[in-house]
Scaffold this motif. Sequence first.
Motif, mmCIF file in Angstrom:
data_model
loop_
_atom_site.group_PDB
_atom_site.id
_atom_site.type_symbol
_atom_site.label_atom_id
_atom_site.label_comp_id
_atom_site.label_asym_id
_atom_site.label_seq_id
_atom_site.Cartn_x
_atom_site.Cartn_y
_atom_site.Cartn_z
ATOM 1 N N SER A 253 13.238 -11.148 7.968
ATOM 2 C CA SER A 253 13.410 -10.180 7.557
ATOM 3 C C SER A 253 12.294 -9.419 6.318
ATOM 4 O O SER A 253 10.943 -10.466 6.573
ATOM 5 C CB SER A 253 14.311 -9.628 6.763
ATOM 6 O OG SER A 253 13.731 -10.838 5.036
ATOM 7 N N LEU A 254 11.991 -8.364 6.122
ATOM 8 C CA LEU A 254 10.500 -7.819 5.280
ATOM 9 C C LEU A 254 10.447 -8.490 4.028
ATOM 10 O O LEU A 254 9.340 -8.754 3.654
ATOM 11 C CB LEU A 254 10.934 -6.431 5.070
ATOM 12 C CG LEU A 254 10.931 -5.902 6.087
ATOM 13 C CD1 LEU A 254 11.072 -3.975 5.422
ATOM 14 C CD2 LEU A 254 9.698 -5.533 7.318
ATOM 15 N N LEU A 255 11.713 -9.849 3.597
ATOM 16 C CA LEU A 255 11.182 -10.411 2.739
ATOM 17 C C LEU A 255 9.765 -11.577 3.345
ATOM 18 O O LEU A 255 9.467 -12.731 2.179
ATOM 19 C CB LEU A 255 12.524 -11.533 1.969
ATOM 20 C CG LEU A 255 12.948 -10.067 1.448
ATOM 21 C CD1 LEU A 255 14.682 -10.552 1.610
ATOM 22 C CD2 LEU A 255 12.789 -9.483 0.220
ATOM 23 N N ASP A 256 10.627 -12.033 4.647
ATOM 24 C CA ASP A 256 9.776 -13.276 4.924
ATOM 25 C C ASP A 256 8.162 -12.973 6.050
ATOM 26 O O ASP A 256 7.419 -13.549 6.299
ATOM 27 C CB ASP A 256 10.129 -13.858 6.081
ATOM 28 C CG ASP A 256 11.796 -14.459 5.832
ATOM 29 O OD1 ASP A 256 12.062 -14.427 4.843
ATOM 30 O OD2 ASP A 256 12.445 -13.755 5.975
ATOM 31 N N VAL A 257 7.829 -11.355 5.869
ATOM 32 C CA VAL A 257 5.821 -11.260 6.563
ATOM 33 C C VAL A 257 5.128 -10.986 5.228
ATOM 34 O O VAL A 257 5.647 -10.249 4.456
ATOM 35 C CB VAL A 257 6.561 -10.188 7.728
ATOM 36 C CG1 VAL A 257 7.568 -10.731 8.432
ATOM 37 C CG2 VAL A 257 7.370 -9.325 7.410
ATOM 38 N N GLU A 258 4.573 -11.166 5.297
ATOM 39 C CA GLU A 258 3.374 -10.205 4.617
ATOM 40 C C GLU A 258 3.580 -8.781 4.024
ATOM 41 O O GLU A 258 4.239 -8.304 5.002
ATOM 42 C CB GLU A 258 1.746 -10.544 5.718
ATOM 43 C CG GLU A 258 1.653 -8.881 6.924
ATOM 44 C CD GLU A 258 2.107 -10.397 7.938
ATOM 45 O OE1 GLU A 258 1.328 -9.656 9.133
ATOM 46 O OE2 GLU A 258 2.331 -10.941 8.237
ATOM 47 N N GLU A 259 2.785 -8.513 3.174
ATOM 48 C CA GLU A 259 3.428 -7.435 2.843
ATOM 49 C C GLU A 259 2.923 -5.738 3.858
ATOM 50 O O GLU A 259 2.104 -5.810 3.941
ATOM 51 C CB GLU A 259 2.103 -7.071 1.505
ATOM 52 C CG GLU A 259 2.995 -5.681 0.604
ATOM 53 C CD GLU A 259 4.038 -5.956 -0.067
ATOM 54 O OE1 GLU A 259 5.168 -4.502 0.227
ATOM 55 O OE2 GLU A 259 4.544 -7.103 -0.621
ATOM 56 N N LEU A 260 4.024 -5.423 3.917
ATOM 57 C CA LEU A 260 3.821 -3.932 4.872
ATOM 58 C C LEU A 260 4.169 -2.791 3.955
ATOM 59 O O LEU A 260 4.900 -2.840 2.892
ATOM 60 C CB LEU A 260 4.417 -4.001 5.972
ATOM 61 C CG LEU A 260 4.655 -4.650 7.532
ATOM 62 C CD1 LEU A 260 5.820 -4.555 8.026
ATOM 63 C CD2 LEU A 260 3.769 -4.189 7.546
ATOM 64 N N ASP A 261 3.040 -1.494 3.886
ATOM 65 C CA ASP A 261 3.758 -0.512 3.657
ATOM 66 C C ASP A 261 4.344 -0.069 3.843
ATOM 67 O O ASP A 261 4.928 0.262 5.162
ATOM 68 C CB ASP A 261 2.289 1.122 3.795
ATOM 69 C CG ASP A 261 0.947 0.186 3.741
ATOM 70 O OD1 ASP A 261 1.031 -0.611 2.896
ATOM 71 O OD2 ASP A 261 0.646 0.866 4.105
ATOM 72 N N ASP A 262 5.271 0.698 2.877
ATOM 73 C CA ASP A 262 6.898 1.061 3.081
ATOM 74 C C ASP A 262 6.916 2.357 3.881
ATOM 75 O O ASP A 262 5.513 3.178 4.448
ATOM 76 C CB ASP A 262 7.292 2.121 1.678
ATOM 77 C CG ASP A 262 7.943 0.277 1.166
ATOM 78 O OD1 ASP A 262 8.409 -0.645 1.511
ATOM 79 O OD2 ASP A 262 8.080 0.921 -0.390
#
Length: 199
Positions: free
Chosen positions: A30-39
């Motif tokens: 999920s987005l908890l596991d990937v490098e920081e992306l812009d919302d």
Amino acid sequence: MREVIIATKNPGKVKEFQAFFEKRSIQVTSLLDVEELDDVVEDGETFEDNAIKKAETIGKALGKPVIADDSGLEVDALNGAPGVYSARYAGNMKSDQANNEKLLRELKGVPGEERTARFVCVLAVYLPGTNSSVFRGTCEGKIAEEKKGEHGFGYDPLFYVPSKNKMMAELTREEKNEISHRANALTQLDNQWDSLLNH
């Protein structure tokens, strides 16, 4: 396919998708596991618009398969409101209590038979190099005049499910997963998954 990213930071949603993909030996992140992306700014006019935008923006940024969902409540007596604004119906602070209180105010005086509503979940599936596929699930019910139940979140304490003769917030997780809008959309995805991959 060995991995699919679910475009959410909600651990509850991630668990539902993990259970779904486990039988296919596909790892769910999920987005908890990937490098920081812009919302991704959800500025679409429909659930479909928002889900597709999320799936494609994140999928193209990461070059990986992504599933995004957008969901909310449609109330017939309010011409489909709160709709895509369900999470921030009472303001940008996204308060479940404030949203429920506003909904009750808006429906004050509306008789029971006219308080029909549905939860909607739209899943958008992005596979690199293809157009997104969309699946729409619903759960029909009515808006009660007072909150009841301790489970769930959002509008669950006000949403009466006729097939269970209970409020959504009175259902166990297992009961909710049998009839929920997200379960409905996942069932449709399940039926089409093999043909999606073949395309």
